[in-house]
Design an enzyme around this catalytic site. Sequence first.
Site, short mmCIF file in Angstrom:
data_model
loop_
_atom_site.label_atom_id
_atom_site.label_comp_id
_atom_site.label_asym_id
_atom_site.label_seq_id
_atom_site.Cartn_x
_atom_site.Cartn_y
_atom_site.Cartn_z
N ASP A 1 0.86 -1.18 0.00
CA ASP A 1 0.00 0.00 0.00
C ASP A 1 0.91 1.24 0.00
OD1 ASP A 1 -1.62 2.12 0.64
OD2 ASP A 1 -2.63 1.12 2.31
N HIS B 1 -4.19 11.69 -10.22
CA HIS B 1 -5.52 12.21 -10.58
C HIS B 1 -6.63 11.36 -9.92
CE1 HIS B 1 -6.62 9.88 -14.54
NE2 HIS B 1 -6.09 9.08 -13.64
C1 LIG Z 1 -5.14 4.40 -12.76
S1 LIG Z 1 -4.16 3.03 -12.33
C2 LIG Z 1 -2.57 3.45 -13.06
C3 LIG Z 1 -1.72 2.25 -13.33
C4 LIG Z 1 -0.38 2.55 -14.00
N1 LIG Z 1 0.39 3.53 -13.27
C5 LIG Z 1 -0.62 2.99 -15.43
O1 LIG Z 1 -0.75 4.20 -15.68
O2 LIG Z 1 -0.71 2.13 -16.32
C6 LIG Z 1 -3.81 3.33 -10.61
C7 LIG Z 1 -3.04 2.22 -9.96
O3 LIG Z 1 -2.83 2.55 -8.59
C8 LIG Z 1 -2.96 1.35 -7.83
N2 LIG Z 1 -3.27 1.70 -6.44
C9 LIG Z 1 -4.41 2.24 -5.95
N3 LIG Z 1 -4.32 2.42 -4.62
C10 LIG Z 1 -3.09 1.97 -4.26
C11 LIG Z 1 -2.39 1.89 -3.01
N4 LIG Z 1 -2.97 2.31 -1.86
N5 LIG Z 1 -1.14 1.39 -3.00
C12 LIG Z 1 -0.56 0.96 -4.14
N6 LIG Z 1 -1.16 1.01 -5.36
C13 LIG Z 1 -2.41 1.51 -5.42
C14 LIG Z 1 -4.08 0.62 -8.52
O4 LIG Z 1 -4.10 -0.77 -8.21
C15 LIG Z 1 -3.76 0.89 -9.99
O5 LIG Z 1 -2.93 -0.09 -10.55
#
Ligand SMILES: C[S@@+](CC[C@H](N)C(=O)[O-])C[C@H]1O[C@@H](n2cnc3c(N)ncnc32)[C@H](O)[C@@H]1O
Length: 283
Positions: A169, A187
Amino acid sequence: MRLLVHSGCFKKTKVNGQEEAYGLTAASTLLIKDKPYCLSPTVSVFVDPFFVAPYQSLSSWFKGAELTLWETVHGIKFWEFMNQNPGINQRFNEAMASDTEILTSFVVKAECKQIFEGLGSLVDVGGGNGSLSRIISEAFPGIKCTVLDLPHVVANLPEADNLKYIAGDMFQFIPPADAFLFKLVFHGLGDEDGLKILKKRRAAIASNGERGKVIIIDIVINAEEEEHELTETKFLFDIVMSVNATGKERTESEWAKLFFDACFSHYKITPIFGMRFLIEIYP
Ligand SMILES: C[S@@+](CC[C@H](N)C(=O)[O-])C[C@H]1O[C@@H](n2cnc3c(N)ncnc32)[C@H](O)[C@@H]1O
């Protein structure tokens, strides 16, 4: 077909000089599967009932107590929903990877390339299935890339010599590195959460002898008027981010406020492609 021609999905052509036919336009060419630069996974997620349903429940949301429309309709937060629905989670991660593929040639091959030069290590925070880090690790074998994402996203992904995955996380732990990359992560976050993450990165850079930077790939709403459809798409994403989570799209001054509030001293914004910008933030 008349509507689809009018809206730019197809064009009318003549076969053998006379028979009427329909051909692909630049937009629909991007939907052909198994071709480079295919956005079909992204479109298929965006039009799926699970994704569209929240927009039909505005009135219940107004009357209810949930923070987001997403929770009103699905009963749980967006990332928890992905965790509980492995098939949709896989499609969402593929959609993000298809978005990355289209940006790649701009990020690692063209003028943005210098951003990664000289780095020894990089953590791709919320890096999804690691598609961007995989490309960076191949283009820059000297950079040790680590993808940090939630356990259900990074489970069982193949690693390479300079590409590792960590399940975790980002609010709890991000490993130290020369650079921290966030593509389309901020975003999805409100200012309070965004600031929490940035302040911790600022402290990590300070404890590394002020060595390091944060790299953000995200949307920037331009203050000046730009192409109508581009601005409209950014505003639509702004709505999507506030429906699914508590995020938003930001103008340059809103981004700058976040960076300065987290005690970074300067930043540089480079337009990459379409509505995507590359932002480097320095201590
Ligand atoms: C909109 S996606 C973007 C994925 C990647 N960076 C891309 O642009 O292809 C946001 C990512 O943040 C991850 N995410 C959300 N909350 C998170 C957290 N608390 N810790 C780690 N990753 C997290 C989600 O699982 C997801 O893969």
